[in-house]
Design a protein around this motif. Structure first.
Motif, mmCIF file in Angstrom:
data_model
loop_
_atom_site.group_PDB
_atom_site.id
_atom_site.type_symbol
_atom_site.label_atom_id
_atom_site.label_comp_id
_atom_site.label_asym_id
_atom_site.label_seq_id
_atom_site.Cartn_x
_atom_site.Cartn_y
_atom_site.Cartn_z
ATOM 1 N N VAL A 246 14.327 -18.628 17.405
ATOM 2 C CA VAL A 246 15.644 -18.020 17.543
ATOM 3 C C VAL A 246 16.678 -19.140 17.575
ATOM 4 O O VAL A 246 16.449 -20.206 18.145
ATOM 5 N N PHE A 268 14.247 -24.058 10.236
ATOM 6 C CA PHE A 268 14.079 -22.608 10.313
ATOM 7 C C PHE A 268 14.288 -21.966 8.939
ATOM 8 O O PHE A 268 13.539 -21.072 8.540
ATOM 9 N N TRP A 274 14.423 -18.126 10.147
ATOM 10 C CA TRP A 274 15.758 -17.606 10.476
ATOM 11 C C TRP A 274 16.525 -17.411 9.176
ATOM 12 O O TRP A 274 16.518 -18.283 8.305
ATOM 13 N N ASN A 312 14.263 -11.612 11.764
ATOM 14 C CA ASN A 312 14.528 -13.058 11.767
ATOM 15 C C ASN A 312 15.999 -13.385 11.532
ATOM 16 O O ASN A 312 16.325 -14.348 10.839
ATOM 17 N N ASN A 313 16.882 -12.580 12.106
ATOM 18 C CA ASN A 313 18.299 -12.920 12.006
ATOM 19 C C ASN A 313 19.044 -12.461 13.258
ATOM 20 O O ASN A 313 18.478 -11.821 14.144
#
Length: 338
Positions: A246, A268, A274, A312-313
């Protein structure tokens, strides 16, 4: 007279020889003996299977001696730049072992290394980072909470934050069997000396502040700050793959102010850990793509929306309302509104 001339001639020859080799005594010896004075350099150690350990060096070496603590019986010991050692037994997953190894290169240079490592764990469960507290207000300490998606063993899973650097993990999990849908809380300070890692079946073992009787509690030693409002949190397996990550930023600036955040954001993006909100195909992740933490406090934590699949955001995340932090439990649905 001739003997005097011969004496001075020998002195001049010796001076010329010394001048030619005056770069350093070591290089002079190397030139005479044809060897090398550079010792091997240790590059790392890891378990590559349940019964194999790999030691890496800067040049080809042979092993002169090898001991393990706890003691392990070896079947074979290789040589070269990558030394593979086979163990006679299947090692427990994620257990801590220390190796004491003495190696020698072809020129007789030796190197002794005392190195800890974790045994191979191929049963790491799927899990997601679920809640984070970035602010400290005694006795409330910063924490990272995860939620498992499957059963497995957490041994050898490493936790990093960008603010603490990438060389040494903030925490490395010991062997512990977990079930699906378990909450695990890593408390990032230890204020109560009686706090204990809960690796067994007793989830009420630890008496530390905010230890949950329904979740597994783990504790990083000491009382330094390990997580900030602008930070990157990620978990790695033994092959350095990102399990989950994160990205946090206190502001939505155009670009990162600190180099460690640039490195983390790029890592990432490269690993798909991310994804930018506005341009999912982009490999550039800026602060505006992170979870904005400006409103986070000791009682307003950064929470993942547990009702949504992981994307993933930053859209997966929100800041909970005041006094709605839930370390070790389901995240509050009450959200902070600036």
């Amino acid at each position: 007279m001739r003997s005097v001339l011969r004496f001075f001639s020998s002195i001049i020859a010796a001076l010329l020889l010394f001048s030619a080799c005056a770069c350093s005594p070591e290089k002079s010896i190397q030139k005479i003996l044809g060897g090398s004075t550079d010792s091997p350099v240790f590059l790392g150690c890891r378990s590559v299977s349940r019964d194999e350990v790999e030691f890496r060096f800067s040049c080809s070496v042979t092993v002169a001696s090898l001991r393990f603590d706890p003691p392990l019986e070896t079947v074979s010991v290789g040589s070269g730049e990558q030394v593979i050692v086979r163990i006679s037994e299947t090692l427990p997953e994620g257990s801590r072992v220390t190796a004491d190894v003495l190696v020698e290169d072809e020129h007789g240079n030796t190197l002794q290394v005392l190195v800890p490592f974790r045994t191979r764990n191929d049963r790491i469960p799927e899990f997601l980072i679920n809640e984070l507290r970035t602010e400290y207000s005694k006795p409330r300490v910063e924490f990272i909470e995860i939620k498992t998606a499957a059963a497995g063993n957490m041994g050898a899973v490493r936790v990093y934050t960008a603010s603490q650097g990438f060389e040494t993990p903030v925490y490395e999990f010991p062997p512990v069997e977990v079930a699906a849908d378990e909450y695990i809380v890593l408390h990032l300070r230890t204020l109560d000396p009686e706090s204990a890692d809960e690796t067994g079946t007793d989830l009420a073992l630890s008496p530390g502040n905010e230890a949950s009787p329904n979740a597994r509690d783990f504790w990083t030693p000491g009382a330094v700050k390990r997580l900030r409002k602008t930070d990157a949190v990620f978990f790695l397996d033994q092959d350095d793959r990102i399990i989950d990550a994160v990205l946090l930023s206190e502001t939505a600036d155009a670009w990162w102010a600190k180099e460690e955040m640039v490195s983390a954001a790029q890592m990432f993006a490269d690993h798909g850990a991310w994804i930018p909100l506005d341009n999912p195909e982009s490999t550039l992740v800026s602060p505006r793509d992170a979870v904005i933490t400006q409103g986070a406090t000791a009682t307003r934590t950064v929470c993942r929306d547990e009702t949504l699949p992981d994307r993933n955001n930053a859209a997966d995340w929100y800041i909970c309302a005041t006094s709605q932090a839930t370390p070790g439990g389901t995240n509050s649905v009450k959200r902070y509104t600036p």
